[in-house]
Design an enzyme around this catalytic site. Sequence first.
Site, PDB file in Angstrom:
ATOM      1  N   GLY A 123       3.094  -9.607  -5.492  1.00  0.00           N
ATOM      2  CA  GLY A 123       3.780 -10.815  -5.932  1.00  0.00           C
ATOM      3  C   GLY A 123       5.262 -10.780  -5.682  1.00  0.00           C
ATOM      4  N   GLY A 172       9.569  -0.011  -1.147  1.00  0.00           N
ATOM      5  CA  GLY A 172       9.336  -1.449  -1.149  1.00  0.00           C
ATOM      6  C   GLY A 172       9.971  -2.132  -2.341  1.00  0.00           C
ATOM      7  N   ASP A 217       3.860   9.200  -2.631  1.00  0.00           N
ATOM      8  CA  ASP A 217       3.911   9.374  -1.180  1.00  0.00           C
ATOM      9  C   ASP A 217       5.123  10.184  -0.727  1.00  0.00           C
ATOM     10  OD1 ASP A 217       1.725   7.606  -1.242  1.00  0.00           O
ATOM     11  OD2 ASP A 217       3.056   5.871  -1.054  1.00  0.00           O
ATOM     12  N   GLY A 255      -1.109   8.524   0.395  1.00  0.00           N
ATOM     13  CA  GLY A 255       0.117   8.772   1.130  1.00  0.00           C
ATOM     14  C   GLY A 255       0.589   7.602   1.956  1.00  0.00           C
ATOM     15  N   ARG A 256      -0.227   6.547   2.031  1.00  0.00           N
ATOM     16  CA  ARG A 256       0.107   5.372   2.855  1.00  0.00           C
ATOM     17  C   ARG A 256       0.374   5.802   4.307  1.00  0.00           C
ATOM     18  NH1 ARG A 256       4.340   1.488  -0.050  1.00  0.00           N
ATOM     19  NH2 ARG A 256       5.579   3.388   0.041  1.00  0.00           N
ATOM     20  N   GLU A 274      -4.773   9.151   4.059  1.00  0.00           N
ATOM     21  CA  GLU A 274      -5.468   7.868   4.109  1.00  0.00           C
ATOM     22  C   GLU A 274      -4.949   6.947   5.206  1.00  0.00           C
ATOM     23  OE1 GLU A 274      -4.836   5.799   0.453  1.00  0.00           O
ATOM     24  OE2 GLU A 274      -2.646   5.740   0.660  1.00  0.00           O
ATOM     25  N   ARG A 301     -19.233  16.928   4.174  1.00  0.00           N
ATOM     26  CA  ARG A 301     -19.105  16.165   2.942  1.00  0.00           C
ATOM     27  C   ARG A 301     -17.666  15.666   2.804  1.00  0.00           C
ATOM     28  NH1 ARG A 301     -23.741  16.426   3.337  1.00  0.00           N
ATOM     29  NH2 ARG A 301     -25.353  16.996   1.810  1.00  0.00           N
TER      30      ARG A 301
END
Length: 361
Positions: free
Chosen positions: A80, A118, A142, A185-186, A237, A278
């Site tokens: 937002g 951000g 991160d 971790g973006r 990720e 796995r």
Amino acid sequence: MTAKRIGILTSGGDCAGLNAALRAVVHRAIRNYGWKVFGIRDGSLGLMNRPLNYVEFDLKSVGDDMLRLGGTILGTINKGDPFAYPMPDGSKKDRSQDFVDGYKELGIEALVVIGGDGSMRILNELCRKGGIPMVGIPKTIDNDVAHTDYAIGFATALNVAGEAMDRLAPTAASHHRVMILEVMGRDVGHIAINAGIAGGADVVLIPEIPYTLEGIARKISEVRAEGRNHALMVVAEGCKTETGESVTTLQSGGQARYGGIGQYLAARLAETVEAETRVTVLGHVQRGGMPAMRDRIIASAFGVYAVDLIAQGKLGRMVAWQHGQVVDVPITDVAGITRAIDPYGTLAQTARGLGTYIGEM
């Protein structure tokens, strides 16, 4: 003389150590300067909505138990944008003036913002629009905020990932498996490469360094040739496929979030490596829980220093951890800038020196 009134808010994703920073700001402001401190609830929304949503802190409300609490007692928001706020009818509205008006209505004279890169960018723009004096405190698991070695939350997230590695290693050996640990971790690999080195991973994949499936398979073959019946992988990720595509999942509200690279790699490796695989995805487990001692210390140091900056009239600054001490840097040097892993830096060279496959330059 009237006591100075300052506000504090947490913005962006939660992490361990936020409450320790809040506690430090309140203690320093009240004990040393006799100021009043107002906590803004739910990030920027606390000043945008009417009535205003805030709480006035006193020393009784910030006891030692706050050091041990995960999350943030003020609440936070990571969606937002006030400059393009989503409305119920699907349209976007500029609500930045609501934030500025709320600040003036509360009658505070400076704002401490605890957020990631951000949040720093958006809040800095809001404060510039309203002429609001601001001091920033960096937080993110991160650890990608520019000009600071550490941000609040990283140490705890790393500890969680390291513990997961310690738990996965014996079960991997027991079943002769390749275990893949997917961590947050973006777009950076700070958690992944640190956890991989500390946990003895054979393969570490991070967004900053490209890789090949052949390279991963080759490393697993080397491990077997050395006489070991299992292998450990850590993947951030934000890693892309070997063809450069992001792996995401669709969240409620239609937002795409990173997630699934571990399962992707497991499926692809099944085609090239004769081993049972796995996948463990830590997800938000890394953001919650009791803060690590280092996060409590860094958060406390940041909170104290932030209040001192306001007292000194040094505004538009962000506190930072550099070379073992707290310093301050211009927020304009930080906002919207990502601190990535150096592919030729100490961490990458250490991993390579240990024989870990981290991709191919």
